[in-house]
Design a protein around this motif. Structure first.
Motif, PDB file in Angstrom:
ATOM      1  N   LEU A   1       0.905  -1.231  -0.056  1.00 47.91           N
ATOM      2  CA  LEU A   1       0.122  -0.099   0.015  1.00 47.91           C
ATOM      3  C   LEU A   1       0.964   1.111   0.013  1.00 47.91           C
ATOM      4  O   LEU A   1       1.713   1.378   1.033  1.00 47.91           O
TER       5      LEU A   1
ATOM      6  N   THR B   1      -3.748   2.258   8.772  1.00 50.85           N
ATOM      7  CA  THR B   1      -3.403   1.449   7.620  1.00 50.85           C
ATOM      8  C   THR B   1      -2.601   0.060   7.964  1.00 50.85           C
ATOM      9  O   THR B   1      -2.914  -1.145   7.557  1.00 50.85           O
TER      10      THR B   1
ATOM     11  N   ILE C   1      -4.229  -3.639   7.874  1.00 49.51           N
ATOM     12  CA  ILE C   1      -3.523  -4.952   7.186  1.00 49.51           C
ATOM     13  C   ILE C   1      -3.334  -5.652   8.313  1.00 49.51           C
ATOM     14  O   ILE C   1      -3.590  -7.220   7.955  1.00 49.51           O
TER      15      ILE C   1
ATOM     16  N   HIS D   1      -7.032  -6.273   4.303  1.00 45.75           N
ATOM     17  CA  HIS D   1      -6.639  -6.029   3.046  1.00 45.75           C
ATOM     18  C   HIS D   1      -6.324  -7.426   2.277  1.00 45.75           C
ATOM     19  O   HIS D   1      -5.735  -7.502   1.322  1.00 45.75           O
TER      20      HIS D   1
END
Length: 281
Positions: free
Chosen positions: A67, A90, A94, A99
């Motif tokens: 990412l 983020t 993850i 994701h």
């Protein structure tokens, strides 16, 4: 707070599968991520430029997904608190599998993540060159170590972070001309963080390269030596004695993981003869 025994084999494996890679640019840090077991999912930290060398899949044919944040113009006003919070979110997403399935988490350019966290407490002065209260470094350090702990304590099987390396003065208290010349290579983080991060990971591997083109040899330095002190392996002494690793090994995590796991299983079996092991791979 729960405790676990040092005879808990799964806990021991998890610890040595938290790895810090440090080294100069173009020394194989990002490229070697393909040698970890997939699916491999991670993030490129803001302002890190190494994503162009990432592979699209791992050696075992699994996806390698990064990412990548948008470019940031530090000459313009930025909401650094929001940027730091999004970086952290983020990571959490993850690790939580939002994701996709993840066996290995990676964070590329942890030295850049530190700068983002510092910017979040000083309003970006570290990027613009403006002066700020030195005490803000303490707050940035606390937030940085909390972020590192978030990754290392997660349930993901493997975690690997990359960082540039740089020369650090051996004795910062020695301000003589001769004392300032005595330096060795550590992870490139400010102040005490360069040395402290060595204690946060069971495996710290310094990346190096010899030769050029197709003849180039990429290696990891596993022990401190020469100019490089930013390398080390915290494993039971019986395991390191059985491993008998040379100072330099090829940049192939799958092979190194197998070697360490085999030695750990053998030593554990000798210490616990009534317990069987499954190889850990």
């Amino acid at each position: 707070m729960a405790y676990s025994s040092n005879r808990d084999l799964d806990t021991l494996r998890k610890k040595f599968r938290r790895v810090l890679l440090n080294g100069p640019p173009n020394s194989g840090k990002s490229t070697s991520l393909r040698t970890w077991p997939g699916p491999v999912i991670g993030q490129i930290f803001p302002k890190e430029k190494g994503s162009s060398s990432l592979s699209f899949q791992t050696q075992d044919g699994q996806p390698l997904i990064a990412l990548i944040p948008d470019d940031i113009d530090v000459t313009k006003p930025q909401d650094w608190r929001s940027i730091s919070a999004e970086m952290r979110k983020t990571t959490i997403d993850i690790l939580a599998g939002k994701h996709g399935p993840v066996k290995t988490f990676f964070g590329d350019g942890i030295h850049k993540a530190y700068q983002v966290i510092l910017a979040s407490v000083c309003g970006g002065c570290n990027y613009t060159g403006e002066e700020f209260e030195p005490k803000l470094y303490s707050k940035a350090h606390s937030l940085f170590w909390e972020y590192i702990d978030l990754i290392l304590s997660s349930s993901v099987e493997y975690a690997v972070l990359t960082c540039w390396d740089g020369a650090e003065q051996d004795n910062p208290m020695d301000q003589s001309a001769e004392g300032k010349k005595k330096k060795h290579v550590y992870p490139d983080l400010p102040g005490q963080a360069a040395r402290k991060i060595m204690g946060e990971f069971s495996l710290v591997l310094n990346c190096g390269i010899e030769g050029v083109g197709t003849a180039a040899r990429y290696y990891w330095q596993t022990q401190p030596g020469g100019w490089v002190w930013g390398a080390g392996m915290k494993l039971p002494i019986e395991v390191t004695q059985k491993l008998k690793l040379p100072r330099e090994v090829p940049q192939d995590w799958t092979k190194l993981d197998a070697q360490i796991s085999k030695a750990l299983d053998e030593v554990y079996s000798m210490a616990n003869p009534t317990t069987t092991t499954n190889g850990g791979i």
